[in-house]
Design an enzyme around this catalytic site. Structure first.
Site, short mmCIF file in Angstrom:
data_model
loop_
_atom_site.label_atom_id
_atom_site.label_comp_id
_atom_site.label_asym_id
_atom_site.label_seq_id
_atom_site.Cartn_x
_atom_site.Cartn_y
_atom_site.Cartn_z
CG HIS A 395 23.34 58.08 58.45
ND1 HIS A 395 24.03 57.69 59.57
CD2 HIS A 395 22.50 59.07 58.87
CE1 HIS A 395 23.64 58.40 60.61
NE2 HIS A 395 22.71 59.24 60.21
CD GLU A 396 20.64 61.61 56.49
OE1 GLU A 396 19.50 61.59 57.00
OE2 GLU A 396 21.63 62.07 57.08
CG HIS A 399 17.73 58.84 59.93
ND1 HIS A 399 17.72 58.41 61.24
CD2 HIS A 399 18.91 59.51 59.76
CE1 HIS A 399 18.83 58.81 61.84
NE2 HIS A 399 19.57 59.47 60.97
CG HIS A 402 13.25 54.47 62.55
ND1 HIS A 402 14.13 54.95 63.50
CD2 HIS A 402 12.19 54.00 63.26
CE1 HIS A 402 13.65 54.74 64.70
NE2 HIS A 402 12.46 54.18 64.59
#
Length: 611
Positions: A395-396, A399, A402
């Site tokens: 998940h991190e 980010h 991105h």
């Protein structure tokens, strides 16, 4: 792609691994360098005052001012991020906490020093400013943000009225501060004795842990004691929410918005249709949620399902994931995003970007901090090797990637992206992880574990958050109709909402009215129409994942284009233009389609086991 057979880990617990730390020297190579830069930045912040009252002089002056402001902000953020990350390594180190405090104060000084920009641009007027943007190439990097300010022109008041509203800021923040202080320090939490004989003080962290106990009697004890304590403060917390909601309504009306929802969504420029379609879609798909609850009841072997039965995992797993294996899985799971993305991720995972393992004094939880524009993102984890930790890592890193892609494509002014797209990137990575693991050679128990985890993510991230969003909207609509909110009224409305979402009137889940004070516990209600974005994000991610894994030839390019766009456009429009329109039913239908397929597979496994 290699086959991976998962097996349970048994035997003595391994020794704690050596800490893996990020390299903050890549931001500042010494504390002396940080202090020197802080002194320079203090002078630069003060110097920005020379532009006050001059933004309308000429295109050249406006360009000079905005360049100075964004350049100062970029360097100031660098200063602050270093102090923030250093302080989170060990919160017991007072000197590091003081440096973070110094950085916070300097950021506040910067915000105060630049507070003239928006009202001054609006006073100059869109006609003049648009002329400057057309004539001055140096303003191109600032154009989106300037036009975003000008967009608020119809809702900007006279200088006197703006000063009055600005003067109420501290008062409007009062309810949230009261909630935070009451629920974190002043509120006496109960103590319960568990079936093991252990006495536990049920603060919020302990409640979060023990509500998922495998012992059903313990879960009931925890729920009964915890919500009884909150019920004693329902009247007080009802008043804090009433005041908070009325403040939203007051400002929305003062600024000539049609509603508090309209005002809240105007900032990120999200159409109201997104919010209302989300709520309508969740209600339309409640039969799938009720099916999940019946499946949960079956898997837990219960005669009836109660509200305190929704948190324990459906299938336990003792599998351990060493960090290097988790990294390899993350890279393999990202394969649908293409070779360039995978290579970039692999290179980043090999760098000193993470602070990995728990340690005494370290900040809890996990986050990605990518605000240093001319540097890489930093990730804080508290990695223990469980599947949840692998999910958090993926998940991190969603980010982080991105952030990397947005910085490659954008100047500082438009590299930062909105929450509305941020969580789409991270949750898409989670879904790709789930699908990658399910493609491996697994035992039925392992498969049930991953499938059950995917189902619970949909319940918690979609249905529960939409339920909160519907409750929040209802509160504001009552206030707009002139009704006062009270603890009793909020409890009654919340109970009806929970019963509808959980199928209590259809016999799906037995709900105890004593738990209906749960609304008082939810901090998101003090964030002004924020929580709905968790639900839109998992829906957008589900549709992207469906396209990526389903052979859509444009899916990869569309997904990466959204990430690379950063903050160069409005988040809703960036997604819409790449095939993810969250004002339509399609993303929500894709998510629930995935949910139903997961339940089909679980039921097939259970039926085979029952034969």
């Amino acid at each position: 792609m290699r086959k991976m057979t998962t097996t349970a880990t048994t035997g003595p617990a391994p020794a704690a691994p050596a800490q893996i730390e990020w390299n903050l020297a890549e931001i500042y190579d010494s504390l002396d360098a940080w202090r020197t830069d802080k002194t320079r930045l203090e002078a630069r912040v003060k110097d920005l005052a020379r532009f006050k009252g001059r933004l309308g002089e000429s295109a050249a002056t406006l360009s000079e001012a905005l360049d100075a402001i964004s350049g100062t902000e970029k360097d100031l953020v660098r200063l602050y991020v270093f102090a923030f990350l250093e302080a989170d390594e060990d919160r017991r180190v007072s000197e590091a906490q003081e440096r973070r405090g110094e950085g916070t104060l300097l950021l506040a000084a910067f915000e105060e020093a630049t507070s003239f920009v928006s009202p001054e641009l609006l006073r100059v007027g869109s006609a003049t400013i648009e002329g400057y943007l057309d004539r001055e190439p140096r303003l191109a990097r600032h154009a989106f943000n300037v036009r975003n300010i000008l967009r608020k022109e119809p809702h900007t008041l006279s200088d006197e009225a703006e000063a009055v509203i600005a003067g109420t800021s501290a008062m409007r923040q009062g309810p949230e501060r009261v909630f935070a202080m009451l629920t974190s320090s002043d509120m006496p939490f109960p103590t319960v004795t568990l079936s093991t004989g252990e006495e536990v003080r049920l603060d919020q962290a302990a409640y979060g842990k023990h509500r998922a106990s495998r012992d059903r009697a313990d879960r009931k004890r925890v729920f009964d004691a915890f919500w009884k304590a909150w019920k004693g403060y329902a009247a007080t917390l009802g008043q804090t929410l009433d005041t908070h909601v009325k403040a939203h309504v007051f400002e929305a009306r003062s600024r000539r918005y049609t509603s508090a929802l309209d005002a809240a969504l105007a900032g990120p420029n999200i159409p109201e249709a997104v919010y209302r379609t989300l709520v309508a879609s969740a209600n339309r798909h409640l039969p799938s949620l009720h099916r999940y609850f019946r499946l949960r009841q079956r898997m837990l072997g219960l005669d009836e399902l109660r509200y305190y039965d929704i948190y324990p995992s459906l299938v336990a797993s003792e599998r351990s994931f060493p960090l290097d294996e988790a990294k390899s899985i993350a890279v393999a799971a990202a394969a649908p995003l293409g070779g360039e993305y995978v290579a970039l991720l692999g290179e980043a995972l090999a760098g000193d970007w993470m602070h990995v393992y728990p340690q005494e004094g370290k900040a809890p939880g996990a986050y990605m901090y990518g605000a240093v524009y001319d540097g890489h993102p930093y990730l804080l984890l508290n990695y223990n090797g469980e599947y949840d930790d692998v999910t958090t890592l993926v998940h991190e890193w969603g980010h982080a990637m991105h952030t990397v892609l947005a910085k490659q494509q954008n100047p500082y002014e438009t590299a930062s992206y909105a929450t509305f797209t941020a969580e789409v990137a991270s949750i898409t990575n989670e879904i790709l992880l789930q699908e990658h693991l399910l493609a491996q050679d697994l035992s039925s128990r392992e498969r049930l574990f991953y499938l059950g985890t995917a189902l619970e993510a949909i319940r918690a991230t979609f249905f529960r958050q939409v339920m909160f969003a519907e409750f929040e909207l209802g509160m504001h609509e009552l206030a707009e109709q002139g009704e006062a909110l009270s603890g009793e009224k909020l409890t009654d409305r919340y109970e009806k909402l929970v019963r509808r979402y959980h199928g209590s009137d259809e016999g799906v889940l037995e709900y105890d009215a004593a738990y209906a004070v749960e609304w008082a516990f939810i901090p998101h209600f003090y964030s002004n129409f924020y929580v709905f974005q968790y639900a839109t994000s998992i829906a957008g991610a589900a549709l992207f994942a469906e396209r990526l894994l389903g052979g859509d030839g444009r899916a990869r390019d569309d997904y990466l284009a959204v990430l690379r766009a950063g903050g160069s456009g409005y988040a809703y429009e960036l997604l819409r233009d790449r095939g993810i329109d969250l004002a339509t039913d399609a993303p929500y239908d894709a998510l629930i389609g995935r949910m139903n397929r997961v339940m089909d597979e679980i039921e097939a496994i259970l039926d085979r086991q029952a034969e």
